[in-house]
Scaffold this motif. Structure first.
Motif, short mmCIF file in Angstrom:
data_model
loop_
_atom_site.label_atom_id
_atom_site.label_comp_id
_atom_site.label_asym_id
_atom_site.label_seq_id
_atom_site.Cartn_x
_atom_site.Cartn_y
_atom_site.Cartn_z
N GLY A 1 -9.02 -0.12 6.83
CA GLY A 1 -7.63 0.30 6.62
C GLY A 1 -6.82 0.05 7.88
N THR A 2 -6.89 -1.19 8.35
CA THR A 2 -6.39 -1.52 9.69
C THR A 2 -4.87 -1.47 9.80
OG1 THR A 2 -6.73 -3.13 11.46
CG2 THR A 2 -6.19 -4.04 9.30
N GLY A 3 -4.15 -1.59 8.68
CA GLY A 3 -2.68 -1.65 8.76
C GLY A 3 -2.28 -2.88 9.55
N VAL B 1 -9.66 -6.64 1.47
CA VAL B 1 -10.66 -5.96 0.62
C VAL B 1 -10.05 -4.66 0.14
CG1 VAL B 1 -12.83 -4.66 0.71
CG2 VAL B 1 -12.74 -6.93 1.73
N ASP B 2 -10.24 -4.36 -1.14
CA ASP B 2 -9.93 -3.03 -1.63
C ASP B 2 -11.14 -2.15 -1.32
OD1 ASP B 2 -9.46 -0.67 -2.93
OD2 ASP B 2 -8.73 -1.60 -4.78
N LEU B 3 -10.98 -1.30 -0.34
CA LEU B 3 -12.13 -0.49 0.12
C LEU B 3 -12.61 0.48 -0.95
CD1 LEU B 3 -10.90 0.19 3.75
CD2 LEU B 3 -12.98 -1.06 3.11
N LEU C 1 0.64 -6.21 5.52
CA LEU C 1 0.19 -5.57 6.77
C LEU C 1 -0.90 -6.40 7.43
CD1 LEU C 1 0.05 -1.81 5.69
CD2 LEU C 1 1.87 -2.97 6.94
N ASP D 1 -8.05 -4.54 5.10
CA ASP D 1 -7.00 -3.79 4.42
C ASP D 1 -6.78 -4.44 3.06
OD1 ASP D 1 -4.80 -1.70 5.93
OD2 ASP D 1 -4.26 -2.41 3.92
N ASN D 2 -6.18 -3.70 2.14
CA ASN D 2 -5.83 -4.31 0.85
C ASN D 2 -4.35 -4.65 0.76
OD1 ASN D 2 -4.84 -1.74 0.62
ND2 ASN D 2 -5.52 -1.42 -1.48
N PHE E 1 2.44 2.02 2.72
CA PHE E 1 2.59 2.28 4.16
C PHE E 1 3.39 1.12 4.74
CE2 PHE E 1 -1.21 4.52 2.90
CZ PHE E 1 -0.97 5.78 3.45
N THR F 1 -8.44 4.40 11.60
CA THR F 1 -7.37 5.25 12.12
C THR F 1 -6.49 5.69 10.96
OG1 THR F 1 -7.35 4.02 14.19
CG2 THR F 1 -5.40 5.31 13.70
N ALA F 2 -6.35 6.99 10.78
CA ALA F 2 -5.44 7.54 9.77
C ALA F 2 -5.77 7.06 8.36
CB ALA F 2 -3.99 7.19 10.12
N LEU F 3 -7.04 6.91 8.07
CA LEU F 3 -7.46 6.53 6.71
C LEU F 3 -8.23 7.66 6.02
CD1 LEU F 3 -7.81 4.14 4.56
CD2 LEU F 3 -10.12 3.95 5.52
N SER G 1 0.82 -1.21 0.00
CA SER G 1 0.00 0.00 0.00
C SER G 1 0.85 1.26 0.00
CB SER G 1 -0.87 0.02 1.26
OG SER G 1 -0.05 0.10 2.41
N SER H 1 -3.31 -1.28 14.70
CA SER H 1 -3.05 -0.37 15.82
C SER H 1 -4.36 0.08 16.47
CB SER H 1 -2.25 0.84 15.35
OG SER H 1 -3.05 1.69 14.55
N PHE I 1 -8.51 6.29 -4.05
CA PHE I 1 -9.96 6.44 -3.90
C PHE I 1 -10.50 7.56 -4.78
CE2 PHE I 1 -8.45 4.57 0.04
CZ PHE I 1 -9.44 3.69 0.44
#
Ligand SMILES: C[S@@+](CC[C@H](N)C(=O)[O-])C[C@H]1O[C@@H](n2cnc3c(N)ncnc32)[C@H](O)[C@@H]1O
Length: 284
Positions: free
Chosen positions: A44-46, A93-95, A73, A68-69, A4, A113-115, A2, A49, A174
């Motif tokens: 988008g859990t990464g 999943v690709d959100l 991660l 998350d995609n 990240f 968080t941070a998405l 991603s 965290s 997105f």
């Protein structure tokens, strides 16, 4: 992948944890009080965290759907340490394509968080509609809001911050990203569909000893400015050198603005644990 890295997410996690606004967090936890088990989806859990921040504060048994995609991660997220009362499922999943699949089934709370600053206005509209249709509470932490304050100041700061904020608005998968406007847009949209919305600042406050994260941020911001094409490359390099010298000398502090948002429907449904929660019985 991603973009990240797990290393970056690990570096920022303690700062996120300190910055998260406790009043907004408590309102989110209160919205699921009395439910046992409780079903939470983290978008988008990464490396999860959000789970590590929230799960210990929720006394009930919990099932977390970690979405998350980024498969690398997500594998780390599935392995995260957690209390025995917490079960997780990792869902690739690709959100951008399939938000609805992420929200289907039993859900009591949607977190992220941070998405939010990565998403576009149409995607945020989809999210709002999907949450409202299911009457789901929505808790979004650490949305960057465009404020970066440096101490001491440098003549080049303003141009770099302007470039960073322009870069924040570029497509992150997105469509054109909301960037610094994301939290404000979420507040408007959730209010429009009849939600009560709490919002509070959740700034990173970085002191002279926080050298590693300051250097990572400075490098990322310089790269963003280079991609935007302004200021001139020489000016970006000179700014980065001056700011890094301050970090190395233990003379640099920063504040990076974030906003936490909790949006609660006026009437909530309890998750139907056999079918989609759009048909579930009234919760209270
Ligand atoms: C800034 S990171 C935040 C990660 C984590 N929530 C945290 O705070 O540590 C953004 C996350 O969103 C995920 N993401 C970005 N675009 C996505 C998409 N289209 N579908 C699913 N996840 C996505 C990334 O893989 C990354 O894990």
């Amino acid at each position: 992948m991603s973009g990240f890295s797990a290393d970056w997410l690990a570096l920022r996690e303690p700062y996120d944890l300190t910055a998260m606004n406790p009043a907004v967090r408590d309102a989110a936890i209160a919205s699921i009080a009395g439910l046992d088990p409780v079903a939470i989806v983290d978008l988008g859990t990464g490396t999860a965290s959000g789970l590590r921040a929230l799960a210990p504060l929720i006394p009930a048994r919990q099932t977390w759907r970690l979405v998350d995609n980024d498969l690398s991660l997500l594998a780390r997220a599935a392995d995260t340490e957690r209390p025995a009362r917490v079960q997780v499922s990792a869902v690739p999943v690709d959100l951008a394509l399939d938000l609805e699949a992420a929200l289907d089934g039993a859900v009591d709370l949607v977190t992220t968080t941070a998405l939010l600053d990565l998403v576009s206005a149409p995607w945020l509209e989809r999210l709002t509609v999907e949450c409202a249709a299911r009457r789901l509470p929505f808790y979004a932490t650490l949305s960057y809001d465009g404020r970066i304050e440096f101490t001491p100041r440098d003549a080049g700061d303003a141009a770099i911050v302007a470039a960073v904020n322009a870069h924040q608005r570029t497509d992150k998968g997105f469509g054109p990203a909301l960037g610094p406007k994301a939290a404000a847009e979420a507040i408007v949209r959730f209010t429009t569909v009849g939600y009560f919305v709490d919002r509070q600042p959740a700034d990173w406050v970085l002191g002279p000893h926080d050298r590693e994260i300051q250097n990572e941020l400075l490098a990322g911001w310089a790269s963003a400015a280079r991609e935007i094409g302004a200021p001139e490359l020489d000016d970006v390099v000179a700014w980065l050198t001056r700011r890094r010298d301050l970090v190395a000398a233990g003379r640099s502090s920063m504040r990076v603005g974030h906003i936490d948002v909790f949006a609660r429907p006026t009437e909530m449904r309890r998750a139907d644990r056999s079918q989609s929660n759009s048909t579930s019985p009234s919760r209270r």
